[in-house]
Motif scaffolding. Structure first.
Motif, short mmCIF file in Angstrom:
data_model
loop_
_atom_site.label_atom_id
_atom_site.label_comp_id
_atom_site.label_asym_id
_atom_site.label_seq_id
_atom_site.Cartn_x
_atom_site.Cartn_y
_atom_site.Cartn_z
N SER A 138 175.37 156.16 -19.06
CA SER A 138 174.15 155.81 -19.96
C SER A 138 172.72 155.51 -18.96
CB SER A 138 174.43 154.30 -20.12
OG SER A 138 173.35 153.70 -21.05
N SER A 139 171.87 156.16 -19.46
CA SER A 139 170.48 156.43 -18.90
C SER A 139 169.59 157.28 -19.79
CB SER A 139 170.76 157.40 -17.48
OG SER A 139 171.12 158.67 -18.14
N PHE A 187 168.63 147.68 -25.25
CA PHE A 187 168.31 146.50 -24.30
C PHE A 187 167.29 145.45 -25.02
CE2 PHE A 187 168.72 149.43 -20.82
CZ PHE A 187 169.23 148.43 -19.90
N THR A 205 178.71 154.78 -10.08
CA THR A 205 177.69 154.64 -8.86
C THR A 205 178.20 155.48 -7.79
OG1 THR A 205 177.34 152.42 -9.43
CG2 THR A 205 176.98 152.98 -7.48
N GLN A 258 181.60 158.50 -14.08
CA GLN A 258 180.27 158.70 -14.85
C GLN A 258 179.05 159.13 -13.72
OE1 GLN A 258 179.21 155.05 -17.08
NE2 GLN A 258 181.06 155.21 -18.18
N VAL A 259 178.35 159.93 -14.11
CA VAL A 259 177.31 160.48 -13.41
C VAL A 259 176.00 160.48 -13.72
CG1 VAL A 259 176.79 162.47 -12.00
CG2 VAL A 259 179.29 162.19 -12.77
N SER A 281 172.72 159.57 -11.31
CA SER A 281 171.89 160.20 -10.16
C SER A 281 171.71 161.60 -10.03
CB SER A 281 171.82 159.14 -9.16
OG SER A 281 171.75 157.89 -9.29
C1 LIG Z 1 166.82 156.24 -14.80
C2 LIG Z 1 168.17 155.32 -15.01
C3 LIG Z 1 168.26 154.63 -16.06
C4 LIG Z 1 169.58 154.00 -16.34
N1 LIG Z 1 169.69 153.31 -17.79
C5 LIG Z 1 170.91 152.63 -17.95
C6 LIG Z 1 171.07 152.01 -19.42
O1 LIG Z 1 170.27 152.18 -19.97
N2 LIG Z 1 172.33 151.40 -19.47
C7 LIG Z 1 173.28 151.44 -18.38
O2 LIG Z 1 174.40 150.64 -18.51
N3 LIG Z 1 173.01 151.82 -17.29
C8 LIG Z 1 171.90 152.46 -17.01
N4 LIG Z 1 171.66 153.41 -15.71
C9 LIG Z 1 172.84 153.02 -14.72
C10 LIG Z 1 173.66 154.07 -14.66
O3 LIG Z 1 174.25 154.30 -15.78
C11 LIG Z 1 174.49 154.14 -13.58
O4 LIG Z 1 175.51 152.87 -13.68
C12 LIG Z 1 173.97 153.99 -12.29
O5 LIG Z 1 172.83 154.69 -12.17
C13 LIG Z 1 175.21 154.23 -11.07
O6 LIG Z 1 175.69 155.57 -11.17
P1 LIG Z 1 174.91 156.89 -10.50
O7 LIG Z 1 175.33 156.72 -9.19
O8 LIG Z 1 175.74 158.16 -10.93
O9 LIG Z 1 173.57 157.23 -10.70
C14 LIG Z 1 170.45 153.94 -15.34
C15 LIG Z 1 170.33 154.57 -14.16
C16 LIG Z 1 169.40 155.33 -14.19
C17 LIG Z 1 169.13 156.00 -12.86
#
Ligand SMILES: Cc1cc2nc3c(=O)[nH]c(=O)nc-3n(C[C@H](O)[C@H](O)[C@H](O)COP(=O)(O)O)c2cc1C
Ligand SMILES: Cc1cc2nc3c(=O)[nH]c(=O)nc-3n(C[C@H](O)[C@H](O)[C@H](O)COP(=O)(O)OP(=O)(O)OC[C@H]3O[C@@H](n4cnc5c(N)ncnc54)[C@H](O)[C@@H]3O)c2cc1C
Ligand code: SF4
Lengths: 332, 495
Positions: free
Chosen positions: A21-22, A48, A249, A269-270, A272
């Motif tokens: 989710s992002s 949100f 994460t 889940q990916v 970053s």
């Molecule tokens: C720009 C951005 C926006 C995000 N928006 C959400 C969101 O709307 N809802 C959510 O549950 N997590 C959100 N996250 C968190 C990611 O879903 C994820 O849990 C977190 O980035 C860790 O995963 P990663 O290491 O692959 O980045 C967001 C992360 C980033 C970087």
């Protein structure tokens, strides 16, 4: 050729890479591109409550400034938060509907909850719109000194109970790693009837700008080193829970992904890594997984998934070692 | 150039005003208590549809007018959106010259009998009265007096139908017959234009007819104004939906040279909570329209009756008060207001809240519905209500209602009316993509001329302001008429 399919929340995924989710999953075009690039599933950007409140404030400020708009005793402005929420929700529902029309891979909707009273009533509308599953992004930062742990934990269960009574599609909970009794919490959550747990939520961390004495955001993106804690807890819990686990994460490479699968995750889940390297990175990660499976002689993910989870590990106590006494004492 | 303040000053210095001021000491004036409006007994009136307020007698009005100090700097005027010369009309009442008083009102307000009844005076003129500002006493009852003078004129049979200039043959169209549209029509016909008002419904008057109930604003009062306009030559086309029956372009082809869009904000909003689609859950708009225009209150008519016994009305504005008081009059045992903030924060006129309380309406403040349930026929029979508390203030300074976890409880209902605001009617903006609208769906206009982004198309009232007030709609209409007049003059000049 190795078969990369996996099952997560009862959904069939062509491979274990879920785009988390992002903002990557905030428009139909982006989502279709991610599908084309090889994603196994996508999770929409969360709805949100906090963001809606910000919009409400902006809209109110604008209404009070604009002397053409009646604001003194307006019935519509009196309920503007509901009206804006409805607008946001309609746009989200439209996104689900449009994406579902053209998408082959599973689409998971996400709602950000801080209490059981907010979005829970709207969950069935996301289901009706066609979401294949729902991820509850439960984000409670325990900053209230008057609220005990039991009360905060209860919010999780209240939210889940309400949501499960509203929808029939699979539900996953994206949880925080901050619990004193994490194992018990995960176990209890998994027994509520939900279909999956996402470990873990990664919170936005404010930082200071020491030159301007102001706040700034920091570390928007994760580092691969952050995946260790996730791997530990997936490893500890994967054979004990009554539902699926997904890792989130710090999954940046095929190696990170393989480790999470070995710990017992059904999917990763990916986020970053895609922000940093672009959606082409999905193919790179899948290629790595493929090569590794061929090298090791695996035809399916199930053949190795959980192979290094705590219960199957030859040295189970390694999972519980947090002080690394020997290791540290040897570093000179 | 003479400013408005110069005009007010010189009028104040006229001999009759001077004499009147000197006829009584200020102390004497300020010691008179504010007049009480005679009204029907609450337990009688909550079973009939006649007007609640009965109006002041001549003596009461004169006495109340004596309270007015005829201030040097009349701050009340700044509180009136159309700048009525308040001290002058009040002093005419004190003098006993009631018809003169009505004439003063009509210089700036085309509908004083209406505004005197429905304006939220407590936040407008009366809020700015010297008594409130400096003496911390009850304000002069400006609204009651306005109503008095206007009613006096109407009842006297001496309503002056304003003179009309020579016909200039230029056709103008007014879309919507609410207070905004009526005000435009009134001015444009005076200036010699050929005016046609197009109204979607079968009744003329907009919210004044289909929204605000008879017990607060009798239809007869609105009808008198409409008759006046008819006598002056305004044509009314009812059951005519501009955008469907004919478009603005069609009308242009028929020779209309300028348009006023006063289509109001009649699109109801809902909370979108589970069960809201069950039968017997209405928008306030539908509920009131049925009762006011379709005779649903009359057992001899066959419009579906829906005089529920347990009626819940959601909201805290005038629309909610009108709906809940109507339900009481249709025979409800329990008429409830369910509102998420406290009573002080309700947007409704203070008088309506007070009247509703007296009539036996139950106020369930700091409560909000979360779900509705229905019987096997799909009729609502129960609702789940959640208690609220007030949290942090939002940017308007009002504290946000926040749900209290685990506080849900059930309420038996057989009729629900949702009155949580409205949106501008989207039909006209949607049929004219070149018309610029705001994020609220309101039409963008120039503040001074009320002209929209499309030349020759003017707009005002709720379609420009979001759900607003009668006086603002009317003021917009008059400003738009001026803008339209100037526009047409320059257009003819160019020809
Ligand atoms: C720009 C951005 C926006 C995000 N928006 C959400 C969101 O709307 N809802 C959510 O549950 N997590 C959100 N996250 C968190 C990611 O879903 C994820 O849990 C977190 O980035 C860790 O995963 P990663 O290491 O692959 O980045 C967001 C992360 C980033 C970087
Ligand atoms: C129940 C209720 C109680 C209220 N109480 C008060 C009060 O106490 N005090 C106060 O000051 N204000 C009150 N208001 C608000 C006030 O009535 C409105 O602000 C005012 O009527 C707006 O006037 P308007 O001319 O812009 O629109 P309206 O009065 O809404 O009139 C618009 C007209 O346009 C017609 N129309 C719409 N689209 C088209 C079309 N395409 N073609 C042709 N015709 C069309 C509609 O049928 C309607 O008749 C109340 C409103 C309601 C609903
Ligand atoms: S029109 Fe309304 S605001 Fe103006 S004086 Fe009358 S009651 Fe007061």
């Amino acid at each position: 050729m190795a078969d990369l399919t996996t099952k997560y929340l009862g959904l069939s995924l062509s491979n274990p890479i879920i785009i988390g989710s992002s903002g990557l999953c905030a428009s139909v075009d982006n989502i279709l591109d991610l599908e084309k690039a090889g994603a196994g599933a996508v999770i929409l950007k969360s709805l949100f409550e906090e963001q809606i409140m910000m919009e409400v404030d902006a809209s109110l400020r604008e209404a009070y400034r604009n002397d053409m708009i009646y604001s003194a005793k307006s019935e519509s402005l009196d309920y503007i938060d509901l009206h804006i929420r409805e607008r946001t929700l309609s746009a989200y529902i439209e996104l689900i509907k449009e994406a579902k029309k053209r998408l082959m891979i599973p689409l998971i909707a996400s709602i950000n909850c801080v209490s059981s009273a907010e979005w829970t009533n709207y969950a069935n509308r996301l289901e009706e719109a066609g979401a294949d599953a729902l991820e509850l992004n439960i984000a409670i930062l325990p900053t209230d000194e008057n609220t005990g742990a039991d009360k905060i934990e209860k919010v999780y269960f209240d939210i889940i109970e309400k949501i499960l009574s509203k929808v029939k599609i699979p539900v996953a909970v994206k949880m925080s790693p901050c619990f004193t009794n994490l194992a018990q919490m995960v176990k209890r959550l998994s027994a509520t009837g939900i279909n999956g747990i996402v470990m873990f939520n990664r919170f936005y961390t404010p930082d200071f700008d020491i030159n301007n004495f102001s706040e700034k955001s920091s570390n928007t993106f994760s580092a691969p080193s952050e995946s260790g804690n996730v791997r530990r807890w997936i490893g500890i819990m994967s054979s004990r829970v009554d539902c699926d686990l997904a890792a989130s994460t710090g999954v940046h490479s095929s190696e990170d992904m393989i480790k999470q699968l070995l710990a017992g995750a059904r999917a990763v889940q990916v986020v970053s890594a895609i922000y940093k390297n672009g959606k082409e990175h999905i193919q790179e990660m899948l290629g790595g997984l493929h090569r590794w499976m061929n090298e090791k002689g695996y035809n399916t993910i199930e053949q190795f998934r959980g192979k290094l989870s705590q219960d199957k590990n030859e040295n189970p106590s390694a999972y519980e070692r947090i002080q690394f006494m020997k290791y540290f004492s040897e570093i000179k | 150039m003479e400013t408005i303040s110069d005009i007010l000053k010189s009028e104040r210095q006229q001999a009759w005003r001077d004499e009147l001021r000197k006829s009584m000491k200020a102390k004497e004036r300020t010691s008179i208590p504010r007049v009480k409006m005679p009204e029907q007994d609450p337990h009688v009136r909550n079973k009939n549809h006649s007007e609640v307020n009965l109006g002041l007698t001549d003596e009461m009005a004169i006495k109340e007018a004596q309270r007015c100090l005829d201030c040097v700097d009349p701050t009340c005027i700044t509180g009136c959106p159309v700048g009525i010369n308040i001290p002058k009309f009040i002093k005419r009442i004190e003098q006993g010259e009631f018809l003169e008083s009505a004439k003063t009102l009509k210089e700036t307000n085309a509908l004083p009998a209406v505004c005197g009844r429905v304006c939220p005076q407590e936040v407008q003129c009366e809020a700015n009265c010297f008594y409130v500002q400096k003496l911390k006493k009850d304000p002069v009852a400006i609204g009651f007096l306005e109503r008095f003078a206007a009613d006096y004129e109407r009842n006297s049979g001496n309503i002056s139908v304003p003179g009309v200039d020579n016909k200039n043959g230029i056709k103008v169209a007014v879309i919507g017959s609410g207070p905004a549209g009526l005000a435009v029509a009134g001015d444009m016909i005076k200036w010699g234009y050929d005016v046609t008002v197009f109204e979607a419904l079968h009744e003329i008057g907009g919210v004044l007819k289909y929204g605000i109930p008879e017990f607060r604003l009798p239809n007869e009062i609105v009808d008198v104004e409409i008759d006046n306009l008819k006598q002056m030559g305004v044509k009314f086309e009812t059951n005519f939906i501009v955008g469907t029956t004919a478009t603005v372009d069609d009308l242009r082809k028929e020779g209309f040279e300028a348009f006023f869009v006063g289509s109001g904000a009649g699109l109801p909003k809902f909370m979108n909570i589970p069960g809201e689609n069950y039968r017997r859950i209405f928008s306030s708009n539908e509920y009131l329209t049925r009762v006011n225009l379709m005779n649903a209150a009359n057992p001899d008519y066959d419009t579906p009756v829906f005089s529920g016994k347990n009626v819940a009305v959601i909201g805290g504005g005038n629309t909610a008060m009108d709906s809940v008081r109507t339900s009481k009059r249709l025979g409800a045992d329990r008429s409830m207001i369910i509102y998420r903030r406290s009573i002080e924060e309700m947007p409704a006129r203070v008088e309506e809240v007070k009247h509703a309380q007296e009539e036996g309406v139950e106020f369930m403040n700091l409560n909000s519905p979360v779900e509705y349930f229905a019987d096997e026929k799909g009729n609502v029979n129960k609702m789940l209500v959640q208690k609220m508390e007030l949290g942090e203030p939002d940017s308007s300074g009002r504290r946000r209602p926040v749900p209290l976890e685990g506080s849900e409880y059930e309420v038996k209902v057989d009729t629900v009316v949702v009155a949580i605001g409205v949106s501008p009617n989207p039909l006209i903006p949607a049929s004219m993509p070149e018309l610029e609208v705001t994020d609220w769906g309101t039409i963008k206009v120039d503040k001074d001329t009320m002209q929209s982004s499309v030349e020759g198309i003017f707009a005002g009232g709720d379609i420009v302001r979001g759900g607003a007030t009668v006086i603002l709609a009317m003021g917009d209409g008059r400003k738009a008429a001026k803008g339209m007049h100037e526009y047409l003059k320059s257009k003819v000049g160019k020809k």
